[in-house]
Design an enzyme around this catalytic site. Structure first.
Site, mmCIF file in Angstrom:
data_model
loop_
_atom_site.group_PDB
_atom_site.id
_atom_site.type_symbol
_atom_site.label_atom_id
_atom_site.label_comp_id
_atom_site.label_asym_id
_atom_site.label_seq_id
_atom_site.Cartn_x
_atom_site.Cartn_y
_atom_site.Cartn_z
ATOM 1 N N LYS A 18 0.943 -1.150 -0.182
ATOM 2 C CA LYS A 18 0.179 0.096 -0.075
ATOM 3 C C LYS A 18 0.861 0.990 0.049
ATOM 4 O O LYS A 18 0.573 2.177 -0.714
ATOM 5 C CB LYS A 18 -0.924 -0.033 1.239
ATOM 6 C CG LYS A 18 -2.010 -0.934 1.093
ATOM 7 C CD LYS A 18 -2.854 -1.312 2.410
ATOM 8 C CE LYS A 18 -3.697 -2.596 2.102
ATOM 9 N NZ LYS A 18 -4.419 -2.993 3.322
ATOM 10 N N GLN A 47 -4.384 -1.188 9.721
ATOM 11 C CA GLN A 47 -4.533 -2.693 9.036
ATOM 12 C C GLN A 47 -4.785 -3.557 9.961
ATOM 13 O O GLN A 47 -4.429 -3.746 11.297
ATOM 14 C CB GLN A 47 -2.929 -2.898 8.548
ATOM 15 C CG GLN A 47 -2.623 -4.365 7.874
ATOM 16 C CD GLN A 47 -3.221 -4.319 6.545
ATOM 17 O OE1 GLN A 47 -3.280 -3.425 5.684
ATOM 18 N NE2 GLN A 47 -3.818 -5.655 6.084
ATOM 19 N N ASP A 54 -11.501 2.439 3.932
ATOM 20 C CA ASP A 54 -11.762 0.901 3.711
ATOM 21 C C ASP A 54 -13.220 1.017 3.966
ATOM 22 O O ASP A 54 -13.902 -0.284 3.520
ATOM 23 C CB ASP A 54 -11.024 0.303 5.101
ATOM 24 C CG ASP A 54 -9.632 -0.530 4.900
ATOM 25 O OD1 ASP A 54 -9.538 -0.591 3.667
ATOM 26 O OD2 ASP A 54 -9.164 -0.599 5.646
#
Ligand code: NAP
Length: 283
Positions: free
Chosen positions: A53, A97, A120
């Site tokens: 990422k 994460q 997200d």
């Protein structure tokens, strides 16, 4: 001839589009999409995802901040960091994460992220907006699946889409997104009786189970479209999806391979979400 849906290629195109738009934004307004990536602990798989990422951010010309936090960080410290990032104008996306270490309350932490920076799309407000049919930010993997179908000009409206899997990150949000595209949607799960009765009716079959070669040729309809979300590592080290690809593919109109199908799309849609939130928060 079966169409093998090339997620790698589409993903590259999307990233190129994002890069071009990022340059335009900067040249015209001196604004750069900014993504903060937080990882807690040393989980090797998470470290690989986070590295990818960060590299992608760099390659697109994004501004990015990285936080590699100690396994034992307190919840308060993590919430303080998120609070700072929520208030930081150069940051338009915050990504924590998962999974988090057990002593941290995942739900509380994800809900603490400003929903407008929740790239997200795990925040309850973003989930509610999707539920109401007026989505704000879309969850990356389902967003990538819809994008693949659209870029291959696969008609969704009026089709029977059958999803196997009802997780909050794939199955459930995807069902709402397909509904918004006017598909007729069926969701199956581990307690579904006679699964193949449903899969054989699918014009578009999406499997998000996490079991290798779970879907066999006799479970799919001729000329259907098959989207394989599953990522399974065999003992041999080989990566496979949920679909028995070699035996299923000739029966289908189009199918995604694993690797190289849905997987590469997820990170591209994360970057797209960051660009979208950047524009929304900057102007
Ligand atoms: P998950 O939370 O474990 O959900 C799996 C789903 O499969 C559950 O809803 C479960 O039903 C259902 N299931 C399990 N066994 C079944 C069976 N025998 N028959 C029918 N349904 C069954 O998984 P997830 O997070 O959605 O991920 C699913 C897969 O996609 C994994 O392989 C994951 O690695 C992969 N994935 C890939 C990406 C990507 O970027 N390509 C992103 C996310 C996930 P119950 O609800 O009844 O338990």
């Amino acid at each position: 001839m079966t169409i093998i849906i090339d997620g790698k290629e589409i993903s590259k195109k999307i990233l190129a589009e994002i890069k071009a738009e990022t340059k335009l934004l900067y040249d015209k307004y001196e604004v750069k999409p900014g993504l903060a990536v937080i990882i807690v602990g040393e989980d090797p798989a998470s470290k690989i995802y986070v590295k990818k990422k960060r590299q992608t951010c760099e390659s697109l010309g994004f501004y990015s901040e990285s936080y590699d936090l100690d396994e034992n960080i307190s919840e308060k410290e993590l919430l303080n960091l998120i609070s700072d990032l929520n208030n930081e104008p150069s940051i338009h996306g915050i990504l924590v994460q998962l999974p988090l270490p057990k002593h941290l309350n995942e739900k509380k932490i994800l809900e603490f992220i400003d929903y407008e920076k929740d790239v997200d799309a795990f925040h309850p407000i973003n989930q509610a907006n999707l539920f109401s049919g007026e989505p704000s930010i879309l969850p990356c993997t389902p967003f990538g699946i819809i994008e693949l179908l659209k870029r291959y000009e696969i008609k969704i409206e009026g089709k029977h889409a059958v999803i196997i899997g009802r997780s909050n990150i794939v199955g459930k949000p995807l069902s709402l997104m397909l509904l918004k595209e006017n598909a007729t949607v069926t969701i199956c799960h581990s307690k579904t009786n006679n699964l193949s009765y449903f899969t054989k009716q699918a014009d578009i079959l999406i499997s998000a189970v996490g079991k290798p070669e779970f879907i066999k040729a006799d479970m799919v309809k001729e000329n259907s479209v098959i989207i394989d979300v599953g990522i399974n590592r065999l003992d041999t080290g080989k990566l496979v999806g949920d679909i028995d690809f070699e035996n299923v593919k000739d029966k289908t109109y189009a199918i995604t391979p694993v690797p190289g199908g849905v997987g590469p799309m997820t990170i591209s849609m994360l970057m797209k979400n960051t660009l979208i939130t950047c524009k929304k928060l900057s102007f």
